[in-house]
Design an enzyme around this catalytic site. Structure first.
Site, PDB file in Angstrom:
ATOM      1  N   ASP A  32      89.219 -30.776  14.651  1.00  0.00           N
ATOM      2  CA  ASP A  32      88.268 -30.564  15.737  1.00  0.00           C
ATOM      3  C   ASP A  32      89.002 -30.738  17.057  1.00  0.00           C
ATOM      4  OD1 ASP A  32      84.926 -30.616  15.726  1.00  0.00           O
ATOM      5  OD2 ASP A  32      85.839 -31.176  17.625  1.00  0.00           O
ATOM      6  N   ILE A  33      88.530 -30.052  18.079  1.00  0.00           N
ATOM      7  CA  ILE A  33      89.129 -30.225  19.404  1.00  0.00           C
ATOM      8  C   ILE A  33      88.830 -31.607  19.963  1.00  0.00           C
ATOM      9  CG2 ILE A  33      87.162 -29.309  20.729  1.00  0.00           C
ATOM     10  CD1 ILE A  33      89.283 -27.804  22.446  1.00  0.00           C
ATOM     11  N   ASP A  53      92.886 -27.509  18.859  1.00  0.00           N
ATOM     12  CA  ASP A  53      92.254 -26.396  19.556  1.00  0.00           C
ATOM     13  C   ASP A  53      92.674 -25.144  18.806  1.00  0.00           C
ATOM     14  OD1 ASP A  53      91.515 -24.290  21.165  1.00  0.00           O
ATOM     15  OD2 ASP A  53      92.528 -25.011  22.973  1.00  0.00           O
ATOM     16  N   ASN A  79      85.354 -22.574  10.413  1.00  0.00           N
ATOM     17  CA  ASN A  79      83.991 -22.871  10.845  1.00  0.00           C
ATOM     18  C   ASN A  79      83.856 -22.977  12.358  1.00  0.00           C
ATOM     19  OD1 ASN A  79      81.180 -24.220  10.587  1.00  0.00           O
ATOM     20  ND2 ASN A  79      82.421 -25.777  11.630  1.00  0.00           N
ATOM     21  N   SER A 132      77.836 -15.279  11.215  1.00  0.00           N
ATOM     22  CA  SER A 132      76.477 -15.525  11.713  1.00  0.00           C
ATOM     23  C   SER A 132      75.673 -14.246  11.570  1.00  0.00           C
ATOM     24  CB  SER A 132      76.517 -15.944  13.189  1.00  0.00           C
ATOM     25  OG  SER A 132      75.237 -15.861  13.785  1.00  0.00           O
ATOM     26  N   TYR A 146      79.738 -12.920  21.316  1.00  0.00           N
ATOM     27  CA  TYR A 146      79.629 -13.724  20.104  1.00  0.00           C
ATOM     28  C   TYR A 146      79.225 -12.847  18.916  1.00  0.00           C
ATOM     29  CZ  TYR A 146      77.943 -17.373  16.901  1.00  0.00           C
ATOM     30  OH  TYR A 146      77.726 -18.177  15.805  1.00  0.00           O
ATOM     31  N   LYS A 150      81.544 -12.149  15.568  1.00  0.00           N
ATOM     32  CA  LYS A 150      81.096 -12.452  14.211  1.00  0.00           C
ATOM     33  C   LYS A 150      81.040 -11.193  13.353  1.00  0.00           C
ATOM     34  CE  LYS A 150      80.620 -16.925  14.560  1.00  0.00           C
ATOM     35  NZ  LYS A 150      81.540 -17.821  13.820  1.00  0.00           N
TER      36      LYS A 150
END
Length: 232
Positions: A32-33, A53, A79, A132, A146, A150
């Site tokens: 995770d960032i 990142d 993810n 998504s 976005y 996706k």
């Protein structure tokens, strides 16, 4: 023991996926960032925290190298995703909407590219891209960048549908609708009764995790699985 990487594992769906993989017997690298969030997830599951990142080529390479040091990677779940609040395309400046493409499409592509060779060395692995419904619907959407990213992630998955071409690794994609995470429940609660009646039913995170584990265990290369909510 399989070594599994989950990006965006510090919170939300990523944390649920990390927990599910750990309960299934994997050693999970929670990437995770936000290192604090990643550390919290790793402590919960007995895994490894890694600040990453995913849009940074060098950080992505370091993440895969960390998995190699642990004897993997056997599993990669791409993810990490989302977009920055505020103006979206076409009002957003180039740097903003391009950053959304970087996070949701280019980063998963790069991590996949980096993972294929070490996965081949361990006999082939499994890569799961989290897309998504925004990428497969044909209705207007609040963040065109976005949705486009996706959609690209779905097609990227299907292009890699022959594991024999990529060292025996299966690349698959999960396409959930609205997931019942904390933020989604808050958004639903803030809607008017009419808006709430028109909203898609929320998908329990447990259902998403179960579908992800099912694909990782038995899915075939190029599989795209759509998930929708069910009415109570």
């Amino acid at each position: 023991m399989d070594v599994a990487i989950v990006t965006g594992a510090g919170s939300g769906l990523g944390r649920h996926l990390a927990v599910g993989l750990a309960e299934d017997g994997a050693h999970v690298i929670a990437a995770d960032i936000d290192l604090s969030a990643a550390t919290s997830t790793a402590a919960q599951i007995g895994g490894t925290a890694f600040r990453c990142d995913v849009t940074s080529p060098s950080a992505a390479a370091d993440l895969i190298a960390a998995a190699v040091d642990l004897g993997g990677p056997h599993v990669l779940i791409n993810n990490a995703g989302g977009w920055t609040p505020g103006d979206q395309f076409p009002a957003a400046p180039y740097e903003a909407w391009s950053g959304t493409l970087d996070l949701n499409l280019r980063a998963p592509m790069h991590l996949t590219q980096l993972a294929l060779e070490p996965m081949a060395r361990v006999g082939g692995g499994a890569i799961l891209n989290i897309a998504s419904s925004a990428g497969v619907e044909d209705s207007p959407y609040g963040s065109p960048e976005y949705g486009a990213a996706k959609a690209g992630l779905v097609r990227f998955t299907t292009t890699l549908g022959d594991p024999g071409r990529i060292g025996g690794t299966r690349v698959m994609c999960l396409v959930p609708n609205w997931i019942g995470l904390e933020r989604a429940h808050a958004e639903l609660a803030a809607m008017s009764p009419d808006e709430r009646a028109q909203a898609s039913p929320l998908i329990p995170p447990s259902k998403v995790v179960a579908a992800a584990l099912g694909l990782l265990r038995a899915g075939t290369g190029g599989t795209v699985l759509e998930l929708v909510g069910s009415l109570p």
